[in-house]
Design a protein around this motif. Structure first.
Motif, PDB file in Angstrom:
ATOM      1  N   GLN A  43     -11.539  -0.873   4.358  1.00 24.44           N
ATOM      2  CA  GLN A  43     -11.243  -1.134   5.771  1.00 24.44           C
ATOM      3  C   GLN A  43      -9.757  -1.011   6.075  1.00 24.44           C
ATOM      4  O   GLN A  43      -9.372  -0.752   7.210  1.00 24.44           O
ATOM      5  N   ARG A  44      -8.949  -1.227   5.062  1.00 20.09           N
ATOM      6  CA  ARG A  44      -7.500  -1.110   5.271  1.00 20.09           C
ATOM      7  C   ARG A  44      -6.997   0.300   4.969  1.00 20.09           C
ATOM      8  O   ARG A  44      -5.781   0.520   4.894  1.00 20.09           O
ATOM      9  N   GLY A  45      -7.918   1.225   4.774  1.00 18.52           N
ATOM     10  CA  GLY A  45      -7.537   2.621   4.540  1.00 18.52           C
ATOM     11  C   GLY A  45      -6.916   2.862   3.178  1.00 18.52           C
ATOM     12  O   GLY A  45      -6.173   3.826   2.988  1.00 18.52           O
ATOM     13  N   LEU A  46      -7.250   1.998   2.229  1.00 17.36           N
ATOM     14  CA  LEU A  46      -6.618   2.118   0.912  1.00 17.36           C
ATOM     15  C   LEU A  46      -7.489   2.829  -0.117  1.00 17.36           C
ATOM     16  O   LEU A  46      -7.086   2.994  -1.267  1.00 17.36           O
ATOM     17  N   ASP A  91      -0.229   5.789  -2.804  1.00 20.35           N
ATOM     18  CA  ASP A  91       0.963   5.739  -1.936  1.00 20.35           C
ATOM     19  C   ASP A  91       0.795   4.672  -0.851  1.00 20.35           C
ATOM     20  O   ASP A  91       1.700   3.868  -0.611  1.00 20.35           O
ATOM     21  N   ALA A  92      -0.388   4.645  -0.238  1.00 18.16           N
ATOM     22  CA  ALA A  92      -0.644   3.651   0.811  1.00 18.16           C
ATOM     23  C   ALA A  92      -0.671   2.238   0.230  1.00 18.16           C
ATOM     24  O   ALA A  92      -0.218   1.278   0.862  1.00 18.16           O
ATOM     25  N   ALA A  93      -1.207   2.120  -0.980  1.00 16.62           N
ATOM     26  CA  ALA A  93      -1.289   0.807  -1.632  1.00 16.62           C
ATOM     27  C   ALA A  93       0.113   0.258  -1.892  1.00 16.62           C
ATOM     28  O   ALA A  93       0.408  -0.907  -1.620  1.00 16.62           O
ATOM     29  N   LEU A  94       0.989   1.122  -2.389  1.00 19.27           N
ATOM     30  CA  LEU A  94       2.362   0.670  -2.687  1.00 19.27           C
ATOM     31  C   LEU A  94       3.080   0.307  -1.389  1.00 19.27           C
ATOM     32  O   LEU A  94       3.849  -0.651  -1.338  1.00 19.27           O
ATOM     33  N   GLN A  95       2.778   1.077  -0.334  1.00 18.10           N
ATOM     34  CA  GLN A  95       3.359   0.792   0.972  1.00 18.10           C
ATOM     35  C   GLN A  95       2.915  -0.583   1.465  1.00 18.10           C
ATOM     36  O   GLN A  95       3.698  -1.348   2.030  1.00 18.10           O
ATOM     37  N   ALA A 109      -2.844  -1.436 -18.182  1.00 13.78           N
ATOM     38  CA  ALA A 109      -3.841  -1.699 -17.131  1.00 13.78           C
ATOM     39  C   ALA A 109      -3.427  -2.898 -16.283  1.00 13.78           C
ATOM     40  O   ALA A 109      -3.766  -2.966 -15.094  1.00 13.78           O
ATOM     41  N   THR A 110      -2.683  -3.810 -16.878  1.00 16.06           N
ATOM     42  CA  THR A 110      -2.265  -5.000 -16.137  1.00 16.06           C
ATOM     43  C   THR A 110      -1.418  -4.626 -14.918  1.00 16.06           C
ATOM     44  O   THR A 110      -1.444  -5.313 -13.897  1.00 16.06           O
ATOM     45  N   ASP A 111      -0.677  -3.534 -15.003  1.00 15.88           N
ATOM     46  CA  ASP A 111       0.132  -3.106 -13.855  1.00 15.88           C
ATOM     47  C   ASP A 111      -0.757  -2.775 -12.662  1.00 15.88           C
ATOM     48  O   ASP A 111      -0.466  -3.141 -11.516  1.00 15.88           O
ATOM     49  N   LEU A 112      -1.854  -2.097 -12.944  1.00 18.69           N
ATOM     50  CA  LEU A 112      -2.808  -1.777 -11.878  1.00 18.69           C
ATOM     51  C   LEU A 112      -3.503  -3.059 -11.401  1.00 18.69           C
ATOM     52  O   LEU A 112      -3.705  -3.262 -10.197  1.00 18.69           O
ATOM     53  N   HIS A 113      -3.819  -3.935 -12.336  1.00 20.29           N
ATOM     54  CA  HIS A 113      -4.491  -5.193 -11.974  1.00 20.29           C
ATOM     55  C   HIS A 113      -3.599  -6.052 -11.083  1.00 20.29           C
ATOM     56  O   HIS A 113      -4.058  -6.637 -10.103  1.00 20.29           O
ATOM     57  N   ARG A 114      -2.316  -6.076 -11.423  1.00 19.33           N
ATOM     58  CA  ARG A 114      -1.373  -6.868 -10.619  1.00 19.33           C
ATOM     59  C   ARG A 114      -1.282  -6.307  -9.192  1.00 19.33           C
ATOM     60  O   ARG A 114      -1.193  -7.060  -8.220  1.00 19.33           O
ATOM     61  N   LEU A 115      -1.288  -4.981  -9.080  1.00 21.53           N
ATOM     62  CA  LEU A 115      -1.259  -4.360  -7.752  1.00 21.53           C
ATOM     63  C   LEU A 115      -2.521  -4.735  -6.967  1.00 21.53           C
ATOM     64  O   LEU A 115      -2.435  -5.102  -5.785  1.00 21.53           O
ATOM     65  N   LEU A 116      -3.668  -4.671  -7.607  1.00 18.62           N
ATOM     66  CA  LEU A 116      -4.923  -5.020  -6.921  1.00 18.62           C
ATOM     67  C   LEU A 116      -4.916  -6.478  -6.487  1.00 18.62           C
ATOM     68  O   LEU A 116      -5.401  -6.819  -5.402  1.00 18.62           O
ATOM     69  N   GLN A 117      -4.357  -7.356  -7.328  1.00 16.48           N
ATOM     70  CA  GLN A 117      -4.264  -8.774  -6.937  1.00 16.48           C
ATOM     71  C   GLN A 117      -3.438  -8.921  -5.663  1.00 16.48           C
ATOM     72  O   GLN A 117      -3.800  -9.674  -4.756  1.00 16.48           O
ATOM     73  N   ALA A 118      -2.331  -8.177  -5.600  1.00 13.55           N
ATOM     74  CA  ALA A 118      -1.483  -8.262  -4.413  1.00 13.55           C
ATOM     75  C   ALA A 118      -2.236  -7.740  -3.185  1.00 13.55           C
ATOM     76  O   ALA A 118      -2.196  -8.339  -2.110  1.00 13.55           O
TER      77      ALA A 118
END
Ligand code: GLU
Ligand code: ZN
Length: 295
Positions: free
Chosen positions: A99-102, A158-162, A234-243
């Protein structure tokens, strides 16, 4: 353990095997280290069966995991969580991101992904994610798949990091040795873009390891993730998903892959020998614990 707010919280640890084979010494090490740390911190120890992959997961392996862990003498708290019973939780998390276009749909085969990566690099040497898979060319972001085709859903990196600009994208990582009594934690920064547009919902299962593990650790209130160094990236991706999902971040302890008494990596044959074979050959749980450096 004291929480930021000053409230005493009981730490929660988990061991999360995938039932696509028998447990071996590497699993035993991880399980025993979780047990040791849970005890040391006065915490709970949960067991989670990561069985989202219907083709690779077998009920006889689940049974064998229960038996082997019991034989080793590891006691778990609370009910066992089977990921396959919680697909709604993963779908819900995915919907939030979509829904957030991610997320974007992708019908690429492995072959197309590989071919596109070669086209992009102009050679056979292609950029890969930390798992060794070629980075995605973003073909389907520009040419969406036709309606009705089976698709995977990828994270728009890119959108996720934004979306997380301004967040402190760090986590607390254990930096000591397994036998140190005091806990040493360092602040670890992350580099999630190395994963590119990671697949969060596979074509064949409506989730992925990365999405399920993040959702479950949060739903189960896991405060400490103790797992092998092979999952550190993988934790780097997991941390991003948590955020992105507004979930709390546990502390992470990425342990070395097991070594024998001499300090050398355990030979693959010894390392991959199923625990039950050790048992059948006369090993005792105490021997296994001692061999892996646990009292
Ligand atoms: N199920 C994963 C495995 O067996 C472990 C996942 C994790 O500890 O985060 O390799
Ligand atoms: Zn695609």
């Amino acid at each position: 353990m004291v929480h930021d707010s000053g409230i005493m919280m009981q730490p929660v640890f988990r061991f999360a095997p995938s039932p696509n084979g028998l447990l071996h010494l590497g699993h035993a090490y991880s399980a025993l280290l979780n047990e040791q740390e849970a005890r040391r911190h006065g915490g709970k120890l949960l067991l989670r069966i990561e069985d989202i992959d219907r083709l690779r997961s077998r009920s006889e392996h689940v049974q064998a995991i229960f038996e082997d862990l019991e034989w080793l003498g590891i006691a778990f708290d609370g009910p066992v969580r089977f990921q396959s019973a919680h697909m709604d939780d993963y779908r819900h998390a995915a919907d939030t991101l979509r829904q957030r276009g991610l997320l974007f749909a992708c019908d690429c085969t492995r072959q197309r992904v590989a071919r596109q990566a070669q086209l992009l690099s102009g050679s056979d040497e292609v950029a890969c994610d930390p798992d060794g898979a070629p980075l995605y060319s973003r073909h389907c972001l520009h040419t969406p798949p036709l309606e009705g085709l089976p698709v995977a859903w990828r994270l728009r990196m890119d959108a996720a990091l934004q979306a997380v600009v301004g967040h402190h994208l760090t986590y607390q990582a254990f930096a000591g040795h397994k036998n140190t009594q005091d806990t040493e934690w360092i602040t670890q920064t992350i580099v999630p873009h190395l994963w590119g547009d990671a697949v969060l919902l596979r074509k064949d299962i409506a989730t992925s390891y990365h999405l399920s593990v993040v959702v479950d650790d949060a739903l189960q209130g896991v405060t400490h993730v103790v797992r092998g160094r092979d999952l550190e990236a993988a934790t780097d991706l997991h941390r991003l998903l948590q955020a992105l999902l507004g979930l709390p971040t546990p502390h992470y302890y990425h342990h070395d892959l097991i070594t024998d008494a001499g300090g050398a990596k355990l030979a693959k044959s010894r390392m991959s020998k199923p625990l039950r074979l050790w048992r059948e050959e006369g090993a005792s749980p105490a021997m296994i614990r001692a061999m892996l450096g646990f009292a």
